[in-house]
Design a protein around this motif. Structure first.
Motif, short mmCIF file in Angstrom:
data_model
loop_
_atom_site.label_atom_id
_atom_site.label_comp_id
_atom_site.label_asym_id
_atom_site.label_seq_id
_atom_site.Cartn_x
_atom_site.Cartn_y
_atom_site.Cartn_z
N VAL A 1 -1.77 7.58 -10.90
CA VAL A 1 -1.91 7.53 -12.30
C VAL A 1 -0.78 7.62 -13.11
O VAL A 1 -0.56 6.60 -14.17
N GLU A 2 0.21 8.51 -13.14
CA GLU A 2 1.41 8.44 -13.73
C GLU A 2 2.21 7.53 -13.10
O GLU A 2 3.19 6.88 -14.01
N ALA A 3 2.30 6.61 -11.95
CA ALA A 3 3.11 5.56 -11.87
C ALA A 3 2.59 4.47 -12.68
O ALA A 3 3.45 3.67 -12.84
N ARG A 4 1.32 4.45 -12.89
CA ARG A 4 1.09 3.19 -13.83
C ARG A 4 1.54 3.33 -15.17
O ARG A 4 1.80 2.43 -15.97
N SER B 1 -3.66 7.84 -4.42
CA SER B 1 -3.61 8.51 -5.31
C SER B 1 -2.55 9.39 -5.72
O SER B 1 -2.01 9.85 -6.56
N GLU B 2 -2.12 10.12 -4.28
CA GLU B 2 -1.02 10.90 -4.31
C GLU B 2 0.33 9.91 -3.92
O GLU B 2 0.60 9.50 -2.71
N LEU B 3 0.98 9.66 -5.34
CA LEU B 3 2.04 8.62 -5.01
C LEU B 3 3.30 9.04 -5.82
O LEU B 3 3.16 9.26 -6.95
N ALA C 1 0.95 -1.28 -0.07
CA ALA C 1 -0.17 -0.06 0.09
C ALA C 1 0.84 1.32 0.16
O ALA C 1 0.92 1.97 0.98
N PRO C 2 1.60 1.47 -1.20
CA PRO C 2 2.40 2.64 -0.99
C PRO C 2 1.57 4.07 -1.21
O PRO C 2 0.50 4.06 -1.85
N PHE C 3 2.29 4.97 -0.83
CA PHE C 3 1.66 6.37 -0.92
C PHE C 3 2.77 7.43 -0.51
O PHE C 3 3.65 7.26 -0.01
N ASN C 4 2.50 8.68 -0.81
CA ASN C 4 3.47 9.83 -0.86
C ASN C 4 4.68 9.46 -1.35
O ASN C 4 4.71 8.78 -2.42
N MET C 5 5.74 9.62 -0.64
CA MET C 5 7.15 9.30 -1.26
C MET C 5 7.36 7.96 -0.86
O MET C 5 7.60 7.19 0.03
N THR C 6 7.59 7.24 -2.15
CA THR C 6 8.00 5.81 -2.32
C THR C 6 9.10 5.69 -3.27
O THR C 6 8.93 5.53 -4.46
N LEU C 7 10.26 5.84 -2.84
CA LEU C 7 11.44 5.76 -3.53
C LEU C 7 12.40 4.65 -3.26
O LEU C 7 12.55 3.98 -2.38
N GLY C 8 13.34 4.55 -4.52
CA GLY C 8 14.33 3.30 -4.23
C GLY C 8 13.80 2.14 -3.58
O GLY C 8 12.96 1.47 -4.16
N THR D 1 13.52 4.94 -17.53
CA THR D 1 12.82 5.30 -16.26
C THR D 1 13.68 5.27 -15.21
O THR D 1 13.66 6.23 -14.22
N ILE D 2 14.84 4.26 -15.30
CA ILE D 2 15.44 4.21 -13.99
C ILE D 2 16.63 5.25 -14.07
O ILE D 2 17.13 5.82 -13.11
N ALA D 3 17.07 5.13 -15.38
CA ALA D 3 18.77 6.00 -15.73
C ALA D 3 18.29 7.68 -15.41
O ALA D 3 19.09 8.28 -14.87
N MET D 4 16.91 7.96 -15.68
CA MET D 4 16.67 9.37 -15.61
C MET D 4 15.84 9.65 -14.35
O MET D 4 15.15 10.55 -13.89
N ALA D 5 15.88 8.57 -13.21
CA ALA D 5 15.37 8.54 -11.94
C ALA D 5 13.93 9.21 -12.19
O ALA D 5 13.46 9.94 -11.49
N LYS D 6 13.04 8.89 -12.84
CA LYS D 6 11.81 9.21 -13.04
C LYS D 6 10.99 9.01 -11.88
O LYS D 6 10.78 7.70 -11.34
N VAL D 7 10.26 9.88 -11.19
CA VAL D 7 9.23 9.96 -10.20
C VAL D 7 8.07 10.34 -10.66
O VAL D 7 7.72 11.25 -11.11
N SER D 8 6.94 9.53 -10.46
CA SER D 8 5.62 9.83 -10.80
C SER D 8 5.20 10.81 -9.83
O SER D 8 5.69 11.05 -8.83
N THR D 9 4.19 11.66 -10.46
CA THR D 9 3.61 12.88 -9.48
C THR D 9 2.19 12.33 -9.13
O THR D 9 1.37 13.19 -8.52
#
Length: 799
Positions: A666-669, A606-608, A583-590, A655-663
Motif C-alpha cells: 500500500v505504501e509502495a503505491r 502485501s508485505e513489500l 511479482a515482487p515481495f518482501n525485500m525488493t531493493l535497488g 523518493t530516490i535521494a532519501m532511499a525511501k523504502v515502503s513498509t
C-alpha cells in the motif's frame, strides 16, 4: 467469501485491536468495541468530561485504535488504514453487531465472561452472521453450549497468532455444531482475503501450535536446568542451527511474555488427564518467581534478557538460572555447531547437530526427540494428520520444518532405533509407518505431488488451488532453460516464469543473460512472462561485490558494459510484444525495483519493502530506475505545465535521494512504485498464481506492447531547483558533503541535464546520462567506502 464485507471485534486489547487492524488491511470495514470505563482519567477530568460523554464511553476502543499507529512493527499497512475502523462500546453499540457479517470475540481469557458476552450478543445477532472466538485455548464448545442451535451452527474458533499482520497461522476450530459451509467459507476467506495459512484444529487445550510449541519450550527449559546451562547458551543451539528463528527459545519467551507462557502452560496442565503430560506442563519454580517479580520479558523491560547501559553504550545481559542475577551473554561453543554452519542443506545441518556427541548435540537431540514423540502421540487427539501439525509449527512458530518433516530429515529408522535404545515409548503412528515398510512420513508421488503417510498408506497433501510451487515444477521437468542465476519455468497455460535463484537473488551477468533469453523465448512461444520466485526476498539489488571490484580495479569499460547490458535488458522487458508481470515481495531493493518497474503490471505481495536504495551505498540507480520512476510520475502531465512538471520531479528526487523504502505494498503505491492498476496479493503463497492470471488477462484482451515516449524534462532550471533544495539540507547539517554529491548527480539525471525547461527527450538519452552518473559515483572513494561497509557490516555508512 463474498458475504464478509464488514466485521466487528469485541475487545480492544493488544490482540483485539491488532486483529481489527489486519481486517482493515484486507479492506474490511470493522467495528472495534470494548467495555465502558467506570472511572474518568485525569485528562478527561481536566476537559470537564463525564462518564456519559461518548469520548469517555468509547475511550478503551479508541485507545486500542490509536495504538495501531504507535506500535512497531506496524500492525497496519498504512496510517490511513485505521480510517476503516469505527470504535464504540458494548453498551451503546452492541446493536451495531446486527449489521456486520463476522463478529470476533477477543476479550479476557475467562470462560464465564465469554459465555455472558455471547448470551448478550445473541440478543442482537442477525441469523447468518458468523461469530468466532480468538481464544488461545478455552473450549470452543463450552463458550456457547447454552446458545441456540442456529447460533452454535455459525460459531467456531479462529485463533490468530500475534502479531496478526505478520504471523501466517490461523487455527480454525469448529465444534460438532458448526455448519460445514461456514467452516469451508471461513477457510477460503482467511486464506485468500486475510492471507492466512489455515490449519483445522480440534477443540482441545491450546489447540495445535501452542500445545506442541509450549511443550517444546517446557522440555527445553527443564533440560537447561538439568544440564546447568544458561538461556544464552541454549539459544546458541535452538535457533538457526535447528532450523528455527534467530530468537530461538528464551528470546522468544521474552517476546511472547512470561506471564502469557505460564497461563498457556497452566491451561494445558489443568485440562489434560494423563499424569505424565500434566507433569510435563508444570511451570518451573524459577519461571513463576520471575512472573511474581514482574520480570515478564520485553514488555516489562526484563525477563531472561535485560538491556542495560554500559561503557560500551547499550549491553544485553542474561539471567543466570542459578544465581538469579544478570550477567554478560556468552555463546555455547561446540564443534557440532561449527560443523552444522558449514552444512549445504538443512537436512545435513540437522543430522550433523543432532547426532553429534557433544554438549550442543546431546541437548539438541534430547529436546528434538521429546517434541517428535509428543507430536506423534497427539494424533488424532489434536489433529487428524501430520500435515496439520507440521504447518502449524512452521506458520505459528516460524520453524523451517515441522516435527514430522524434521523426523524425515534426520531419518525415521535411525532416530527411532536410538529412541528405543534410550528407553522411549514409540507412538503407534510411528510403529505403523515402519511396519508398512515406509521409510519416511512424506514422499513424492509419481505425478510429482507431495503425499503423507496415514492409516498405513500415503495420501496426497491437499494444496490450495492457487499455490504454484516452482521447486516442484522444476522437479517435474518444466524448466525451459536455466543457469546458475535464474531459471525459466513453464507454469502452465502457455505462461513462463523467470525465477531468480542467485545468492540473495542479486542481479549479475547470469540473470541478465536469462532475462534476454526469456524475452526472446516468450515472444516466440508463450502468451506472457511472470518474473517471480519463492526465495526469502524477491531481489536485494545488483551484485554489489562485482561493482566494487570493477570500480577498485578501475575497469571502467567492463563496468560500463555491464550497466549498459542491464539497462538494455530492462528495455527489452518493457517493449517485448507479450505481457510481462513481476511479482515482487518482501525485500525488493535497488535492482529488484528496476526489474519490476518496466513490467506491464506488478502483482505485489502485501508485505513489500520496496525502494531504490542506491544512495545508501554511494550510488544512484543505474539500471533505468530513475527513468522508470520518472516515467510513472510524468504519465499524463502537460509538458507546458511548469509547476506540475517540477512538482513531480521533486517527488521522484525525494523518493530516490532519501532511499525511501515502503513498509507495505500500500505504501509502495503511495511512493509511485505501484500504479492503481497493479494488484496486491494478501497470501504470498498465491503470488505467482495471481501474477499468472494478470498475464492471461492482458493476453485475453489483445495485448499490445507500449510505444516509446518522449519525456518532458525540467532541464537546467529544474536541476538548479533540486540542487538548491539539497544544498539547504547540506547547510543545515542533515546530509554530508558526499550525500550532496550523490544528490547533485541524481538531480542532473532527473532534470534531463542542462537542456531548456520543457524539452522532450527520449528514454535512451536519460539512460545514457544515468549510466554516466552511476559510473562517476562508482569511482568516488567515499562511494567505495560505502559499498565496502555494506558488504562487510550489512548496514549503510554515513560518510
Amino acid at each position: 467469501m463474498a458475504r464478509i464485507k464488514q466485521a466487528a471485534v469485541i475487545g480492544a486489547g493488544v490482540m483485539g485491536a491488532a486483529i481489527a487492524g489486519h481486517l482493515a488491511n484486507a479492506g474490511i470495514r470493522t467495528i472495534l468495541l470494548d467495555i465502558v470505563p467506570k472511572e474518568l482519567t485525569e485528562k478527561e477530568k481536566a476537559k470537564g468530561l463525564t462518564l456519559e460523554d461518548k469520548a469517555v464511553r468509547n475511550r478503551i476502543a479508541q485507545t486500542g485504535k490509536e495504538r495501531l499507529l504507535k506500535e512497531k512493527p506496524s500492525p497496519v499497512f498504512h496510517k490511513n488504514i485505521v480510517d476503516r475502523i469505527e470504535v464504540g462500546n458494548l453498551e451503546d453499540d452492541l446493536v451495531k453487531l446486527s449489521e456486520v457479517d463476522w463478529v470476533i470475540e477477543a476479550v479476557i481469557e475467562n470462560l464465564s465472561i465469554k459465555q455472558s458476552l455471547f448470551a448478550n450478543l445473541e440478543e442482537v445477532w442477525k441469523p447468518g452472521t458468523i461469530v468466532s472466538s480468538n481464544t488461545s485455548g478455552i473450549s470452543i464448545h463450552d463458550m456457547v453450549k447454552d446458545r441456540s442451535p442456529e447460533f452454535r451452527s455459525h460459531f467456531l474458533g479462529t485463533h490468530f497468532f500475534n502479531p496478526p499482520r505478520y504471523m501466517k497461522l490461523l487455527e480454525i476450530i469448529p465444534t460438532e455444531d458448526t455448519s460445514e459451509s461456514i467452516i469451508s467459507d471461513m477457510k477460503a476467506f482467511a486464506e485468500s482475503v486475510l492471507g492466512k495459512g489455515v490449519v483445522m484444529a480440534k477443540d482441545t487445550p491450546n489447540f495445535i501450535a501452542n500445545r506442541i510449541g509450549v511443550y517444546g519450550l517446557q522440555v527445553t527449559f527443564q533440560k537447561m536446568l538439568e544440564d546447568g546451562l544458561g538461556p544464552d547458551e541454549v539459544d546458541s543451539v535452538t535457533g538457526r542451527a535447528m532450523g528455527r528463528p534467530k530468537s530461538a527459545t528464551f528470546r522468544t519467551l521474552d517476546l511472547v511474555g512470561l506471564d502469557t507462557f505460564v497461563h498457556v502452560s497452566d491451561n494445558v496442565r489443568e485440562n489434560v488427564d494423563d499424569a505424565e503430560e500434566k507433569k510435563a506442563f508444570e511451570v518451573p519454580a524459577l519461571l513463576r518467581e520471575m512472573v511474581e517479580k514482574g520480570w515478564l520479558g520485553a514488555k516489562s523491560g526484563q525477563g531472561f534478557f535485560k538491556k542495560v547501559k554500559s561503557e560500551k553504550g547499550k549491553e544485553i545481559l542474561v539471567l543466570d538460572p542459578e544465581t538469579k542475577e544478570y550477567r554478560p551473554r556468552k555463546k555455547l561453543k561446540a564443534q557440532s555447531l561449527e560443523m552444522a554452519k558449514r552444512a549445504k542443506s538443512l537436512k545435513e545441518q540437522l543430522r550433523t547437530l543432532l547426532y553429534a556427541d557433544d554438549t550442543a548435540g546431546r541437548f539438541a537431540w534430547h529436546i528434538t526427540k521429546k517434541v517428535l514423540l509428543y507430536s506423534a502421540a497427539r494424533i488424532p487427539e489434536i489433529a487428524d494428520d501430520i500435515v496439520s501439525i507440521d504447518r502449524a509449527m512452521r506458520w505459528g512458530f516460524n520453524w523451517d520444518l515441522g516435527p514430522f518433516e524434521v523426523w524425515d530429515a534426520i531419518g525415521v529408522e535411525k532416530s527411532v532405533a536410538r529412541m528405543k535404545e534410550e528407553g522411549e515409548t514409540i507412538p503407534p503412528l510411528v510403529e505403523e509407518l515402519l511396519a508398512s515398510g515406509a521409510k519416511s512420513f512424506y514422499e513424492q508421488s509419481s505425478e510429482g505431488s507431495k503425499a503423507f503417510h496415514l492409516g498405513g498408506r500415503f495420501q496426497q497433501v491437499e494444496e490450495h488451488p492457487k499455490t504454484i510451487d516452482l521447486a516442484r515444477l522444476k522437479e517435474q521437468g518444466k524448466v525451459i532453460k536455466a543457469n546458475k542465476g535464474a531459471s525459466l519455468i513453464d507454469i502452465g497455460d502457455d505462461v513462463a516464469c523467470l525465477e531468480f535463484h542467485s545468492p540473495k537473488n542479486a542481479i549479475a551477468a547470469d540473470i541478465i543473460q536469462m532475462i534476454n533469453y526469456s524475452v526472446k523465448e516468450v515472444s516466440a512461444n508463450y502468451r506472457g512472462l511472470v518474473i517471480g520466485n519463492q526465495g526469502d526476498n524477491f531481489c536485494v539489488g545488483a551484485n554489489l561485490m562485482l561493482i566494487l571490484m570493477e570500480a577498485q580495479d578501475q575497469n571502467w569499460p567492463e563496468l560500463d558494459l555491464v550497466v549498459r547490458q542491464f539497462q538494455n535488458a530492462m528495455g527489452s522487458l518493457r517493449y517485448v510484444d507479450k505481457p510481462v508481470v513481476t511479482a515482487p515481495f518482501n525485500m525488493t531493493l535497488g535492482g529488484g525495483v528496476e526489474v519490476s518497474l518496466p513490467a506491464d503490471r506488478l502483482q505485489a505481495s502485501s508485505e513489500l519493502y520496496m525502494g531504490l536504495v542506491e544512495p545508501g551505498v554511494g550510488l544512484i540507480p543505474g539500471g533505468g530506475g530513475n527513468k522508470e520512476l520518472l516515467l510513472r510520475y510524468m504519465d499524463g502531465v502537460d509538458p507546458k505545465d511548469r509547476l506540475s512538471l517540477q512538482s513531480r520531479v521533486n517527488k521522484v528526487f525525494e523518493t530516490i535521494a532519501m532511499a525511501k523504502v515502503s513498509t507495505s505494498a500500500v505504501e509502495a503505491r503511495e511512493y509511485g512504485f505501484l500504479r492503481r492498476e497493479d494488484g496486491i496479493t494478501m497470501n504470498q503463497d498465491h503470488l505467482i498464481y495471481d501474477a499468472k492470471q494478470q498475464v492471461l488477462a492482458l493476453d485475453a484482451v489483445g495485448y499490445q506492447a507500449p510505444q516509446r515516449k518522449q519525456i518532458p524534462v525540467v532541464g537546467e532550471t529544474g536541476y538548479n531547483t533540486l540542487r538548491l533544495g539539497a544544498y539547504g539540507l547540506l547547510q543545515s547539517g542533515y546530509i554530508s558533503e558526499h550525500d550532496y554529491k550523490i544528490a547533485d548527480k541524481l538531480a542532473y539525471v532527473l532534470a534531463g541535464g542542462t537542456v531548456p525547461e520543457g524539452t522532450l527527450v527520449d528514454e535512451q538519452y536519460l539512460l545514457d546520462i544515468e549510466r554516466e552518473a552511476f559510473l562517476s559515483l562508482a569511482g568516488e572513494p567515499k562511494s567505495q567506502q560505502r559499498m565496502q561497509h555494506m558488504l562487510t557490516k550489512n548496514k549503510p555508512l554515513r560518510n
